[in-house]
Scaffold this motif. Structure first.
Motif, PDB file in Angstrom:
ATOM      1  N   PRO A  28      71.303  13.040  88.579  1.00 16.87           N
ATOM      2  CA  PRO A  28      72.011  13.886  87.617  1.00 16.87           C
ATOM      3  C   PRO A  28      71.281  14.004  86.282  1.00 16.87           C
ATOM      4  CG  PRO A  28      72.954  11.693  87.598  1.00 16.87           C
ATOM      5  CD  PRO A  28      71.841  11.671  88.606  1.00 16.87           C
ATOM      6  N   LEU A  29      71.335  15.201  85.710  1.00 14.36           N
ATOM      7  CA  LEU A  29      70.823  15.423  84.358  1.00 14.36           C
ATOM      8  C   LEU A  29      71.956  15.616  83.350  1.00 14.36           C
ATOM      9  CD1 LEU A  29      67.797  17.810  85.069  1.00 14.36           C
ATOM     10  CD2 LEU A  29      67.729  15.363  84.536  1.00 14.36           C
ATOM     11  N   ASN A  30      73.195  15.750  83.845  1.00 15.94           N
ATOM     12  CA  ASN A  30      74.351  15.788  82.951  1.00 15.94           C
ATOM     13  C   ASN A  30      75.544  15.120  83.644  1.00 15.94           C
ATOM     14  OD1 ASN A  30      75.215  17.720  84.786  1.00 15.94           O
ATOM     15  ND2 ASN A  30      75.181  19.429  83.337  1.00 15.94           N
ATOM     16  N   ASP A  31      76.602  14.921  82.908  1.00  9.14           N
ATOM     17  CA  ASP A  31      77.765  14.209  83.450  1.00  9.14           C
ATOM     18  C   ASP A  31      78.386  14.935  84.633  1.00  9.14           C
ATOM     19  OD1 ASP A  31      77.517  12.134  81.670  1.00  9.14           O
ATOM     20  OD2 ASP A  31      78.984  12.932  80.233  1.00  9.14           O
ATOM     21  N   ALA A  32      78.400  16.275  84.578  1.00  8.90           N
ATOM     22  CA  ALA A  32      79.025  17.052  85.652  1.00  8.90           C
ATOM     23  C   ALA A  32      78.320  16.858  86.990  1.00  8.90           C
ATOM     24  CB  ALA A  32      79.038  18.541  85.274  1.00  8.90           C
ATOM     25  N   ALA A  33      77.054  16.424  86.947  1.00  9.56           N
ATOM     26  CA  ALA A  33      76.271  16.286  88.182  1.00  9.56           C
ATOM     27  C   ALA A  33      76.463  14.932  88.856  1.00  9.56           C
ATOM     28  CB  ALA A  33      74.792  16.496  87.869  1.00  9.56           C
ATOM     29  N   LYS A  34      77.115  13.998  88.191  1.00  6.55           N
ATOM     30  CA  LYS A  34      77.170  12.620  88.703  1.00  6.55           C
ATOM     31  C   LYS A  34      78.003  12.476  89.975  1.00  6.55           C
ATOM     32  CE  LYS A  34      76.213  10.443  84.254  1.00  6.55           C
ATOM     33  NZ  LYS A  34      76.721   9.621  83.142  1.00  6.55           N
ATOM     34  N   THR A  35      78.809  13.486  90.297  1.00  2.43           N
ATOM     35  CA  THR A  35      79.657  13.412  91.489  1.00  2.43           C
ATOM     36  C   THR A  35      79.036  14.124  92.691  1.00  2.43           C
ATOM     37  OG1 THR A  35      80.869  15.391  90.793  1.00  2.43           O
ATOM     38  CG2 THR A  35      81.761  13.258  90.112  1.00  2.43           C
ATOM     39  N   TRP A  36      77.767  14.476  92.586  1.00  2.00           N
ATOM     40  CA  TRP A  36      77.130  15.260  93.655  1.00  2.00           C
ATOM     41  C   TRP A  36      76.148  14.446  94.488  1.00  2.00           C
ATOM     42  CZ3 TRP A  36      78.311  20.171  95.244  1.00  2.00           C
ATOM     43  CH2 TRP A  36      79.235  20.855  94.450  1.00  2.00           C
ATOM     44  N   SER A  37      76.288  13.139  94.502  1.00  2.00           N
ATOM     45  CA  SER A  37      75.360  12.301  95.263  1.00  2.00           C
ATOM     46  C   SER A  37      75.448  12.550  96.773  1.00  2.00           C
ATOM     47  CB  SER A  37      75.608  10.823  94.968  1.00  2.00           C
ATOM     48  OG  SER A  37      76.923  10.461  95.312  1.00  2.00           O
ATOM     49  N   HIS A  38      76.559  13.158  97.228  1.00  3.55           N
ATOM     50  CA  HIS A  38      76.700  13.430  98.672  1.00  3.55           C
ATOM     51  C   HIS A  38      75.684  14.449  99.181  1.00  3.55           C
ATOM     52  CE1 HIS A  38      79.215  16.365  96.534  1.00  3.55           C
ATOM     53  NE2 HIS A  38      78.917  17.192  97.518  1.00  3.55           N
ATOM     54  N   LEU A  39      75.011  15.160  98.273  1.00  2.12           N
ATOM     55  CA  LEU A  39      73.980  16.107  98.697  1.00  2.12           C
ATOM     56  C   LEU A  39      72.788  15.396  99.333  1.00  2.12           C
ATOM     57  CD1 LEU A  39      73.857  18.548  95.638  1.00  2.12           C
ATOM     58  CD2 LEU A  39      74.910  18.957  97.871  1.00  2.12           C
ATOM     59  N   VAL A  40      72.655  14.111  99.055  1.00  2.24           N
ATOM     60  CA  VAL A  40      71.510  13.358  99.574  1.00  2.24           C
ATOM     61  C   VAL A  40      71.535  13.268 101.102  1.00  2.24           C
ATOM     62  CG1 VAL A  40      70.569  11.014  99.716  1.00  2.24           C
ATOM     63  CG2 VAL A  40      71.021  12.034  97.491  1.00  2.24           C
ATOM     64  N   LYS A  41      72.720  13.134 101.707  1.00  8.09           N
ATOM     65  CA  LYS A  41      72.804  12.901 103.160  1.00  8.09           C
ATOM     66  C   LYS A  41      72.182  14.023 103.984  1.00  8.09           C
ATOM     67  CE  LYS A  41      76.607   9.592 103.370  1.00  8.09           C
ATOM     68  NZ  LYS A  41      77.949   9.294 103.915  1.00  8.09           N
ATOM     69  N   PRO A  42      72.568  15.293 103.768  1.00  2.00           N
ATOM     70  CA  PRO A  42      71.917  16.355 104.551  1.00  2.00           C
ATOM     71  C   PRO A  42      70.426  16.504 104.231  1.00  2.00           C
ATOM     72  CG  PRO A  42      73.420  17.291 102.911  1.00  2.00           C
ATOM     73  CD  PRO A  42      73.675  15.827 102.956  1.00  2.00           C
ATOM     74  N   LEU A  43      70.049  16.213 102.989  1.00  2.00           N
ATOM     75  CA  LEU A  43      68.634  16.286 102.631  1.00  2.00           C
ATOM     76  C   LEU A  43      67.845  15.197 103.357  1.00  2.00           C
ATOM     77  CD1 LEU A  43      68.740  17.037  98.786  1.00  2.00           C
ATOM     78  CD2 LEU A  43      68.038  18.593 100.612  1.00  2.00           C
ATOM     79  N   GLU A  44      68.440  14.019 103.472  1.00  2.00           N
ATOM     80  CA  GLU A  44      67.766  12.922 104.165  1.00  2.00           C
ATOM     81  C   GLU A  44      67.537  13.267 105.633  1.00  2.00           C
ATOM     82  OE1 GLU A  44      68.197   8.090 104.773  1.00  2.00           O
ATOM     83  OE2 GLU A  44      69.976   9.289 104.353  1.00  2.00           O
TER      84      GLU A  44
END
Length: 307
Positions: free
Chosen positions: A146-162
């Motif tokens: 994340p680069l801002n606070d609003a992005a901190k809840t988007w860690s689930h994007l990692v799974k499909p990328l992995e």
């Protein structure tokens, strides 16, 4: 969820192919020059040399309000102008910046103050052989954060990328990963571009002195920015050596841009080092910066660098 990729260059197209191979829905945000033309299939040459046709949905700026997740693969100097075209992008849509260099995110944050803003750092290799034909030249790590606070809840994007990329991890301190990638780029890119060589040729004895001095300059500037998270100078040198060896037959992106008469990301790589040098002498970095500007026909006064 549909991934929308902005920037149909080498890495953007390879990422499109890798995501589609895993069954992900992918759209390509295209430029005006593609409007009215038949949208061809993207041809991906895999690491094994196989040719695969990749289908994706064409999108144009007026479709911005339908974008669910935006991956930005444009060159650093193109990011802001490209995003200005997407003024109807929903405030809930995450924007993931995946360009080389630093100094762009602050401008994007000003343009889209409410959007989740993330950065990605990837070391996958890609070459664009011609329009809509790209080659995947190497697997690597991919980090998202994340680069801002609003992005901190988007860690689930990692799974499909992995699943698609083989490696993807979340980092709460993505800026550290960005700086570490920039430190490598600030050595390899300008030296290979100015000398018209492959990455591996940097290990020839004739470049030993300049490689050592430039590495020292870059390390001193970036380690000060990293503070207590700074790696040791030996660790940086080992990492640099490893990247040069792993990409020995590759031409750096700055070399390719210069060779094809395109603008370079000089301002966001070497320019970032110069802008953050403070009282630290960086004569080699400064000389290379000016030489790249001269070769690309965009020479600026010396004081322009200290922004």
């Amino acid at each position: 969820m549909e991934w929308t990729i902005l920037g149909a260059g080498a890495l953007g197209c390879v990422m499109t192919g890798l995501l589609r191979q895993r069954g992900e829905s992918v759209a390509l945000m295209l430029s005006e020059r593609h409007r009215g033309h038949f949208h061809p299939s993207l041809e991906l040459i895999t690491l094994t040399g196989a040719h695969q046709l990749i289908q994706s949905r064409p999108r144009f700026p007026e479709h911005a309000r339908t974008v669910e997740c935006l991956l930005v693969f444009t060159k650093a100097y193109q990011v802001v102008d490209a995003l200005k075209e997407l003024r109807h992008l929903p405030a809930s849509t995450p924007i993931i910046l995946l360009h080389n260099g630093l100094g762009v995110a602050e401008k994007v944050q000003a343009l889209f103050p409410n959007n989740p803003l993330l950065a990605g750092v990837s070391s996958h290799g890609a070459i664009k052989e011609r329009d809509w034909l790209v080659r995947h030249t190497g697997k690597g790590e991919t980090w998202l954060g994340p680069l801002n606070d609003a992005a901190k809840t988007w860690s689930h994007l990692v799974k499909p990328l992995e699943k698609a990329l083989g490696h993807a991890e979340w980092s709460d301190d993505i800026a550290l990963h960005q700086r570490r990638k920039l430190a490598i780029n600030a050595v390899i890119n300008p030296l290979t571009a100015c000398n018209n060589i492959t990455n591996g040729q940097l290990l020839e004895p004739r470049f030993a002195d300049v490689l050592e001095q430039l590495s020292e300059e870059v390390y001193q500037v970036m380690s000060r920015l990293d503070g207590d998270k700074a790696e040791t100078q030996d660790a940086f040198r080992r990492r640099l050596q490893q990247v040069i060896e792993l990409t020995s037959s590759n031409h750096s992106s700055m070399h390719q841009d210069l060779a094809h008469g395109r603008p370079t990301e000089n301002e966001y790589i070497s320019g970032y080092i110069l802008a953050n040098a403070g009282n630290q002498p960086v004569p080699v970095c400064s000389q290379l910066y000016q030489e790249i500007e001269r070769k690309s026909g965009t020479a600026k006064p010396a004081q322009r660098m200290q922004h």
